[in-house]
Enzyme design. Structure first.
Site: not given
Length: 466
Positions: A40, A42-43, A181-182, A269, A271, A311, A445
């Site tokens: 599976g 990292i995700c 801030s990604g 965080a 990158g 990635d 609706h």
């Protein structure tokens, strides 16, 4: 074929690797998948899935602390941090078991250990000092990426965290610094803020969520600031000095001046770094750009028989992009008649903060830079009955069209549940839908999706409810 000979070997079992293995097996290939940690990737184990479990907890906790707004009384809300983390890990473990079941169902051989290319189509797997050699007609590299370290200080798991550490906190920090801030940085900032931490976000660029449309970024910053977060853009963390149970951070502001603040914990965080080391790529002459493997739209590298997805093969660094690349590569390898090249322009991006952010295609700025004459439509949540009924009146939907052809160039959303809504626009772009098709579509609706319709109408001066 001998026991260790396959049609395809996949290095890495993340959302790119395991999906590629399944699709190849469906097409009659004999497949082996090599994994050094947990199926599976990292995700599933340390990224997409467990973070969403944490964010669901913080969302519910937020509603509990605002129960009176819905005419409810819940006493004094509280949480058990250990139980919060345990729930997140149970969700990840459940899905890990699911991937194991999928491998068995599709007759994919799982080889545990660390793989290295001895040749383009030969893989040596090492585990506990023992080696096994596998060979195949084709090899897909799907080894993913890891968090980039901050140059000021290495993550220690105690005071300075990467995303992995931030998912399993032993204590809830009272004061937290998030560097970057990604999507990952903003999601953690949102989670910890909703759970009671005083959060500061530092971003080197001039706005948070810099890949999003500028209006979306500005709205999110305004909302997060209203929630109590401190946002510092055009700023950088120059130094991190860990103490016994705190970290001193020297922050350089947009004006060039520096201040030193003390935080309980720091999340880095900034990158990712592709996992291309120790694979034997250099010896094979595999072409790379800034550490990422160069591929064609089907995942082929410059070396015959060697493919790369996810990635490790470059941006955007998203699980769903990796999965689709896995399908594309597997079909190309098997000679599937319907194999198609990867089109990265239709990959949606989602940030699961509060408020949520979702987008696909070009921003307004990028559309203009590409030479398009644009028509832009916007519709606010406050004009939507379902949003008001949900108690979620903050947000908007923005659509960008080519003024001459009516092509939907991009769609951008911020607000409740937009990560679920965005797929409507993704399908529209995939089908090359025009503004006329969308205008003639009947939306149910009352739903949040009606805002998607109204935004399209607004782009052409025809909005009905605002």
């Amino acid at each position: 074929m001998t026991a260790n000979t396959y049609d395809l070997i996949v290095l890495g079992s993340g959302p790119g690797g395991y999906v590629a293995a399944i699709r190849a097996a469906q097409l009659g290939q004999k497949v082996a998948i090599v994994e050094r940690e947990r199926l599976g990737g990292i995700c599933l184990n340390w990224g997409c899935i467990p973070t969403k479990a944490l964010l669901r907890t913080s969302e519910i906790y937020h509603y509990m602390t605002h129960a009176e707004a819905f005419g409810l009384s819940a006493g004094t809300p509280a949480f058990d941090l250990k139980a919060v983390v345990e729930r997140s890990r149970k969700v990840a473990n459940q899905l890990n078991s699911g991937v194991k079941g999928l491998m068995k169902k599709n007759k994919v051989t799982v080889v545990e250990g660390e793989g290295r290319l001895a040749a383009a189509t030969r893989v040596v797997v090492t585990k506990d000092g023992q080696t096994t050699e596998l060979s195949a007609k084709n090899v897909i590299i799907a080894t993913g990426a890891r968090a980039r370290e901050h140059p000021a200080a290495k993550a220690d798991g105690k005071l300075i965290w990467t995303y992995r550490h931030a998912m399993t906190p032993e204590v809830m920090p009272k004061k937290l610094l998030v560097i970057g801030s990604g999507a990952i940085g903003i999601e953690f900032a949102s989670f910890y803020s909703d759970m009671g931490a005083k959060v500061t976000v530092v971003e080197m660029l001039d706005r948070i969520l810099p890949v999003e449309d500028a209006e979306i970024s500005a709205f999110v910053e305004k909302q997060l600031t209203k929630q109590g977060l401190t946002i510092r853009t055009r700023a950088s963390v120059e130094a991190l000095e860990p103490g016994s149970d705190e970290v001193k951070a020297t922050i350089k502001g947009a004006d060039g001046n520096t201040v030193t603040e003390t935080f309980d914990r720091v999340i880095v965080a900034i990158g990712i770094v592709p996992n291309t080391e120790n694979l034997g790529l250099e010896a094979l002459g595999v072409k790379m750009t800034r550490g990422h493997i160069d591929t064609d739209p089907y995942g082929r590298t410059n070396v015959a028989g060697l493919w790369a997805i996810g990635d490790v093969a470059g941006a955007p660094w998203l699980a769903h992009k990796a999965s689709h690349e896995g399908v594309v590569a597997a079909e190309a390898i098997a000679g599937f008649k319907g194999a198609h090249p990867m089109d990265k322009s239709n990959i949606p991006g989602c940030t699961y903060s509060r408020p949520q952010v979702a987008s696909v295609g070009l921003t307004e700025e990028k559309a203009k830079e590409a030479g398009h004459k644009v028509k832009v439509g916007k519709f606010p949540f406050i004009g939507n009955g379902k949003a008001i009924a949900l108690g979620e009146p903050e947000g908007f939907v923005k659509t960008v069209f080519d003024a001459d052809t009516g092509e939907l160039l991009g769609a951008h959303m911020v607000g409740a549940e937009v990560t679920e809504l965005i797929q409507g626009y993704v399908i529209a772009r995939q089908l090359e839908t025009t503004e006329e098709d969308l205008m003639h579509t009947v939306f149910p609706h009352p739903t949040l999706s009606e805002m998607m319709h109204e935004s399209v109408l607004d782009a052409f001066g025809r909005a009905l409810h605002y």
